[in-house]
Design an enzyme around this catalytic site. Structure first.
Site, PDB file in Angstrom:
ATOM      1  N   ASP A  67       0.766  -1.233  -0.100  1.00  0.00           N
ATOM      2  CA  ASP A  67      -0.096  -0.044  -0.042  1.00  0.00           C
ATOM      3  C   ASP A  67       1.091   1.426  -0.116  1.00  0.00           C
ATOM      4  O   ASP A  67       2.183   1.278   0.120  1.00  0.00           O
ATOM      5  CB  ASP A  67      -1.046   0.151   1.460  1.00  0.00           C
ATOM      6  CG  ASP A  67      -0.305  -0.464   2.464  1.00  0.00           C
ATOM      7  OD1 ASP A  67       0.956  -0.389   2.562  1.00  0.00           O
ATOM      8  OD2 ASP A  67      -0.892  -0.703   3.328  1.00  0.00           O
ATOM      9  N   ASN A 136      -7.146  -2.369  14.159  1.00  0.00           N
ATOM     10  CA  ASN A 136      -8.907  -2.644  14.109  1.00  0.00           C
ATOM     11  C   ASN A 136      -8.966  -3.945  13.289  1.00  0.00           C
ATOM     12  O   ASN A 136     -10.268  -4.236  12.605  1.00  0.00           O
ATOM     13  CB  ASN A 136      -9.558  -1.445  13.137  1.00  0.00           C
ATOM     14  CG  ASN A 136      -8.733  -0.997  12.056  1.00  0.00           C
ATOM     15  OD1 ASN A 136      -7.617  -1.619  11.707  1.00  0.00           O
ATOM     16  ND2 ASN A 136      -9.415  -0.236  11.466  1.00  0.00           N
ATOM     17  N   HIS A 138      -6.781  -4.372  10.441  1.00  0.00           N
ATOM     18  CA  HIS A 138      -6.774  -4.237   8.787  1.00  0.00           C
ATOM     19  C   HIS A 138      -5.525  -4.890   8.429  1.00  0.00           C
ATOM     20  O   HIS A 138      -4.488  -5.062   9.107  1.00  0.00           O
ATOM     21  CB  HIS A 138      -6.915  -2.621   8.471  1.00  0.00           C
ATOM     22  CG  HIS A 138      -5.805  -1.819   8.733  1.00  0.00           C
ATOM     23  ND1 HIS A 138      -6.001  -0.532   9.054  1.00  0.00           N
ATOM     24  CD2 HIS A 138      -4.278  -1.949   8.885  1.00  0.00           C
ATOM     25  CE1 HIS A 138      -4.791  -0.045   9.688  1.00  0.00           C
ATOM     26  NE2 HIS A 138      -3.829  -0.933   9.067  1.00  0.00           N
ATOM     27  N   GLU A 143      -9.394  -1.654   5.351  1.00  0.00           N
ATOM     28  CA  GLU A 143     -10.341  -1.252   6.475  1.00  0.00           C
ATOM     29  C   GLU A 143     -11.411  -1.972   6.561  1.00  0.00           C
ATOM     30  O   GLU A 143     -12.076  -2.805   5.869  1.00  0.00           O
ATOM     31  CB  GLU A 143     -10.542   0.097   6.325  1.00  0.00           C
ATOM     32  CG  GLU A 143      -9.518   1.081   6.530  1.00  0.00           C
ATOM     33  CD  GLU A 143      -8.701   1.386   7.774  1.00  0.00           C
ATOM     34  OE1 GLU A 143      -8.657   0.426   8.674  1.00  0.00           O
ATOM     35  OE2 GLU A 143      -8.336   2.421   7.976  1.00  0.00           O
TER      36      GLU A 143
HETATM   37  C1  GLP Z   1      -0.303   0.527   8.685  1.00  0.00           C
HETATM   38  C2  GLP Z   1      -0.140  -0.109   7.350  1.00  0.00           C
HETATM   39  C3  GLP Z   1      -0.201  -1.856   7.589  1.00  0.00           C
HETATM   40  C4  GLP Z   1       0.129  -2.247   9.002  1.00  0.00           C
HETATM   41  C5  GLP Z   1      -0.379  -1.303  10.048  1.00  0.00           C
HETATM   42  C6  GLP Z   1       0.081  -1.659  11.442  1.00  0.00           C
HETATM   43  O1  GLP Z   1      -1.744   0.986   8.662  1.00  0.00           O
HETATM   44  N1  GLP Z   1      -0.699   0.064   6.188  1.00  0.00           N
HETATM   45  O2  GLP Z   1       0.395  -2.681   6.703  1.00  0.00           O
HETATM   46  O3  GLP Z   1       0.029  -3.441   9.216  1.00  0.00           O
HETATM   47  O4  GLP Z   1       0.001   0.072   9.787  1.00  0.00           O
HETATM   48  O5  GLP Z   1       1.348  -1.231  11.591  1.00  0.00           O
HETATM   49  P1  GLP Z   1       2.208  -1.368  13.031  1.00  0.00           P
HETATM   50  O6  GLP Z   1       2.958  -2.607  12.589  1.00  0.00           O
HETATM   51  O7  GLP Z   1       3.221  -0.140  12.971  1.00  0.00           O
HETATM   52  O8  GLP Z   1       1.442  -1.550  14.074  1.00  0.00           O
END
Ligand code: GLP
Length: 241
Positions: A67, A136, A138, A143
């Site tokens: 993404d 959440n 995702h 989402e």
């Molecule tokens: C973002 C990314 C996700 C990732 C998520 C969790 O929203 N788009 O791919 O898994 O954050 O991030 P973190 O690993 O910093 O908790």
């Protein structure tokens, strides 16, 4: 579904890096689906160390990132493209021609989604997809929704995601409100899926995603269906299960 329980973030990162490196050794031209966020950084650091020791060779590896924020490009430190170069690509021998990341700096994000789906088709599928987990539930930027989105699409980020990701920005208002993300179908078509989850902040999401019903309200729950899904999580992230 396989769950590997680790003591802490360090061990989680090492185990995940071991799985990724085995993939690269077994198939040097693997297509790796890569993720951003704080969860995979430790695994990337470990891969860099093994590359520096001469144990890993990324020269034929191809990558697709999940993404990108709409509106952010390489010159912005918070763009996912920049994240990937800073935390991995600039420190290994990957061929830049083999790197694929959605372009957030496009005047036509919908067209960019179509282009990216074409890239995924041309690569012929993902061998190993690495994922983090949103608070959440995702994955990528898919989402919670009423349906599982199939292909690459534009998403409007939820308040909880903006809240969770604002720590990377100077202030919450700077977090882009939309992003381009690979779809759920793109992700689950990968031959193998590997998720890393760490810390008490992920405990509820881990419980909901992997010990509750399969529902698009918790996008990661679809992974319960995957034929080769591994969750590497530390004790805190597994504390509610
Ligand atoms: C973002 C990314 C996700 C990732 C998520 C969790 O929203 N788009 O791919 O898994 O954050 O991030 P973190 O690993 O910093 O908790």
């Amino acid at each position: 579904m396989r769950i590997i329980r680790t003591r802490d973030y360090k061990q989680m990162s090492r185990d995940a890096a071991n799985i990724i490196s085995a993939q690269v050794i077994l198939k040097p031209n693997s297509v790796l689906g890569l993720a951003t966020g704080s969860s995979p950084i430790g695994a990337y650091e470990q891969l860099i160390r093994w590359y520096q020791k001469g144990d890993l060779n990324f020269s034929r590896v191809r990558t697709v990132n999940l993404d990108e924020y709409v509106g952010l490009g390489f010159d912005n430190h918070e763009s996912y493209k920049r994240f990937m170069y800073d935390n991995l690509f600039s420190q290994i021998n990957i061929d830049p021609a083999n790197i694929n990341i959605p372009n957030g700096c496009t005047s036509d994000p919908e067209e960019e989604c179509r282009r990216y789906d074409g890239v995924l088709r041309t690569l012929g599928g993902i061998d190993l997809q690495l994922l983090g987990l949103g608070v959440n539930g995702h994955i990528g930027f898919n989402e919670p929704a009423d349906i599982f989105a199939k292909g690459t699409h534009v998403v409007h980020l939820s308040e909880s995601t903006i809240e969770a990701n604002k720590r990377f920005f100077a202030k919450a208002e700077d977090v882009p409100r939309s992003a381009v993300t690979m779809g759920i179908f793109d992700i689950i078509q990968a031959d193998r899926v590997l998720m890393v989850a760490s810390g008490a902040g992920k405990a509820q999401a881990v419980k909901d995603a992997f010990f509750g019903p399969i529902t698009p309200r918790v996008p990661a729950s679809i992974l319960q269906f995957h034929k080769d899904f591994t969750l590497v999580a530390d004790e805190e992230a597994l504390s509610l299960v």
